[in-house]
Enzyme design. Sequence first.
Site, PDB file in Angstrom:
ATOM      1  N   ARG A 186     -70.784  31.858   2.135  1.00 35.38           N
ATOM      2  CA  ARG A 186     -70.593  33.039   2.670  1.00 35.38           C
ATOM      3  C   ARG A 186     -71.416  34.031   1.973  1.00 35.38           C
ATOM      4  O   ARG A 186     -71.754  35.267   2.279  1.00 35.38           O
ATOM      5  CB  ARG A 186     -68.959  33.425   2.481  1.00 35.38           C
ATOM      6  CG  ARG A 186     -68.104  32.921   3.658  1.00 35.38           C
ATOM      7  CD  ARG A 186     -68.414  31.542   4.054  1.00 35.38           C
ATOM      8  NE  ARG A 186     -67.636  30.908   5.185  1.00 35.38           N
ATOM      9  CZ  ARG A 186     -66.317  30.174   4.949  1.00 35.38           C
ATOM     10  NH1 ARG A 186     -66.102  29.921   3.655  1.00 35.38           N
ATOM     11  NH2 ARG A 186     -65.714  29.973   5.910  1.00 35.38           N
ATOM     12  N   ASP A 229     -72.067  26.705   5.857  1.00 33.58           N
ATOM     13  CA  ASP A 229     -71.018  27.010   6.398  1.00 33.58           C
ATOM     14  C   ASP A 229     -71.772  27.835   7.732  1.00 33.58           C
ATOM     15  O   ASP A 229     -72.845  28.006   7.911  1.00 33.58           O
ATOM     16  CB  ASP A 229     -69.911  27.699   5.589  1.00 33.58           C
ATOM     17  CG  ASP A 229     -68.608  27.711   6.053  1.00 33.58           C
ATOM     18  OD1 ASP A 229     -68.155  27.858   7.296  1.00 33.58           O
ATOM     19  OD2 ASP A 229     -67.800  27.142   5.252  1.00 33.58           O
ATOM     20  N   HIS A 281     -68.106  24.456  11.338  1.00 37.43           N
ATOM     21  CA  HIS A 281     -68.594  25.376  10.335  1.00 37.43           C
ATOM     22  C   HIS A 281     -70.013  25.119  10.298  1.00 37.43           C
ATOM     23  O   HIS A 281     -70.797  24.870   9.297  1.00 37.43           O
ATOM     24  CB  HIS A 281     -68.038  24.969   9.222  1.00 37.43           C
ATOM     25  CG  HIS A 281     -66.558  25.746   8.889  1.00 37.43           C
ATOM     26  ND1 HIS A 281     -66.280  26.804   8.862  1.00 37.43           N
ATOM     27  CD2 HIS A 281     -65.239  24.998   8.770  1.00 37.43           C
ATOM     28  CE1 HIS A 281     -64.918  27.078   8.617  1.00 37.43           C
ATOM     29  NE2 HIS A 281     -64.432  25.935   8.778  1.00 37.43           N
ATOM     30  N   ASP A 327     -62.892  20.367   8.232  1.00 40.60           N
ATOM     31  CA  ASP A 327     -61.775  21.111   8.168  1.00 40.60           C
ATOM     32  C   ASP A 327     -61.914  22.224   9.531  1.00 40.60           C
ATOM     33  O   ASP A 327     -63.253  22.504   9.995  1.00 40.60           O
ATOM     34  CB  ASP A 327     -61.522  21.954   7.048  1.00 40.60           C
ATOM     35  CG  ASP A 327     -62.746  22.999   6.654  1.00 40.60           C
ATOM     36  OD1 ASP A 327     -63.782  22.375   6.703  1.00 40.60           O
ATOM     37  OD2 ASP A 327     -62.808  23.914   6.451  1.00 40.60           O
ATOM     38  N   GLU A 328     -60.934  22.719   9.931  1.00 36.73           N
ATOM     39  CA  GLU A 328     -61.101  23.735  10.964  1.00 36.73           C
ATOM     40  C   GLU A 328     -62.147  23.523  12.137  1.00 36.73           C
ATOM     41  O   GLU A 328     -62.927  24.104  12.074  1.00 36.73           O
ATOM     42  CB  GLU A 328     -61.383  25.113  10.352  1.00 36.73           C
ATOM     43  CG  GLU A 328     -60.232  25.362   9.219  1.00 36.73           C
ATOM     44  CD  GLU A 328     -60.376  26.896   8.720  1.00 36.73           C
ATOM     45  OE1 GLU A 328     -59.720  27.679   8.035  1.00 36.73           O
ATOM     46  OE2 GLU A 328     -61.762  26.927   8.176  1.00 36.73           O
ATOM     47  N   ASP A 383     -58.985  32.655  -4.208  1.00 32.98           N
ATOM     48  CA  ASP A 383     -59.595  33.996  -3.593  1.00 32.98           C
ATOM     49  C   ASP A 383     -58.494  34.841  -3.239  1.00 32.98           C
ATOM     50  O   ASP A 383     -58.728  35.998  -2.775  1.00 32.98           O
ATOM     51  CB  ASP A 383     -60.552  33.583  -2.371  1.00 32.98           C
ATOM     52  CG  ASP A 383     -59.689  32.493  -1.449  1.00 32.98           C
ATOM     53  OD1 ASP A 383     -58.497  31.836  -1.769  1.00 32.98           O
ATOM     54  OD2 ASP A 383     -59.869  32.727  -0.279  1.00 32.98           O
TER      55      ASP A 383
END
Length: 608
Positions: free
Chosen positions: A161, A190, A264, A326-327, A420
């Site tokens: 990010r 990502d 991702h 994930d996700e 975070d």
Amino acid sequence: MKNFLPLVLLVFFGSMANAQLANDVSIIPKPAFAEKGTGAFTINKNTKIIAKSNDAKKVAGLFNYFLNKKYGFMLKVGNNTTPGAIVLDTSPTSKFLPESYQLKITNNGINISGERSGVFYGVQSLLQLIDGTKNHLTVPAMTIRDQPNFAYRGLMLDVSRHFFEVDELKKILDVMAYLKLNRFHWHLTDDQGWRLEIKKYPKLTTISAWRDSSIIGGYNDFKPFIYDGKKTGGFYTQDQARDIVKYAAERNIVVIPEIEMPGHCTAVLAAYPELGNGSGPYHVAGYWGVLHTIYNPGAPTFEFLENVLKEVMAIFPSKYIHIGGDEVPKDEWKTSALAQKIIADNHLKDEDALQSWFINKIEKFLNQNGRNLIGWDEILEGGLAPNATVMSWRGEQGGIQAAKESHHVIMTPGPYMYIDKAQAKDNKTEPLSIGGFLPLNTVYNYHPVPEVLTPEQQKYILGVQANLWTEYIPTNKKVEYMVFPRLVAVAEVGWTRPENKNFDDFSKKRLPKVLLNLEKSGINYRVPEADVVIENAAQTGRKKITLTPLVAGSKIYYTIDGHKADNTGELYSGPIITPFTGGRPLTLRYIIVTPGNRTSNEFSADIK
């Protein structure tokens, strides 16, 4: 590492049961056993380090590195026994488990023994005990026998990010070593950026490593999003990545790379759209959240991923390779003819089973190359790959399920380990964050072994990890602000047995010195709230307020009338006795100014 000690080590630590733990030893993480002696040992420029083995010499070099960094001088290293020396002894390895050590300090010298990693951690304890100025350093006499409670004690840093330079990562690795943390999970890929040079696929660094713009503010602040218009990105060359691996290994830290799949991956698809499901055109994302673009499950995708992983494994010697998992929204697979054909041909139940099939193929490839797979807890969906280790982030349930299925687990649940999150209830008093609230005491009081597991199942819990996702963390100073002091608490969660932990002892007695040391080393930690005790004063109707800063040597400026506190307020010099108010409430406001002249946020407490 935990639960079972060999007989020789039980003998080594046997005296711990009958000795008094020295609770005022200012070391984090708290040692398993510490007994104070009489007197102190003095270190000066004439003190020598005795290191006979190659491992001991390497540790001596690192001791000098940290000593010079803090005090501006180094000690001579030799292999001939000399009175009044610091002896680093890596020879009696049969007495010690990995990372355990004994540190003995007398008036006449210092001896640190263990295998290489243990002696290195003994040096870190010694460095925390040293007091004084560079011309006159003293260490109190004592005996410490120590070992970690968990074998895995980690930090995950997301560099996708936002990208961070090599020197910035090394600064964090130095503090990790100081805190006896031993795993650096490097989130390299990502939707918002690919950060590692892969020679076979150069477009990963010419295209996937850069985005044209990023959203400003929080995710819900502006609809539609407002973009900053600034191109941003970066990547690590393979030589730079090897340098990080080497630098970390010298400090007993294993670097675990993460290459995200099957979701991702938008940044990859921007460069290699043929690996997607035909939903392009694709662009490296400049906004956050879960994107619906995922890899297709065809043969060319696996060829790409295996080629990438070959280069990754050539850089990273870690036995673990993290593959994300994930996700992963399955919308694209539901409408993909290729995905549906693979489901039918392999008699899979649904798209979740297809993800499990996908992960299984990658795990088989990693296992054939002598590596093991780690994934986020979504890899449980559709069935867990045979040898996979689960990183439990959506609470503890994924870890519990994996342990019950005899799979290794690393606990990193969001409510306790996602650093975070904001560090104050009122987000407006803190820099922009992803939201939520995770204070220092909540991190500290976490225990990564769920009570619902049987003793046999508990053995599968390898340890604990804090995660820093960087959607809202564009600078290194903000990384350090979010990481520290919460990572200091994580270190004690991973190293110290629960029965030896106490938050008051940690925060009031040992944390203040550690934070002062972090400040001297240039770390931009968050200055934590003072310990505030409000009690009835001897005079009826009044209150007595005691303030204790959690950074050694700090000043506190305050008001009690509810108005802004800054350095024009009252300087705290002892307990505050409030005036009579006729039952009306007051508000204490205060700031903390550290010895390095750093000012905390303004804090407040109601006086009822």
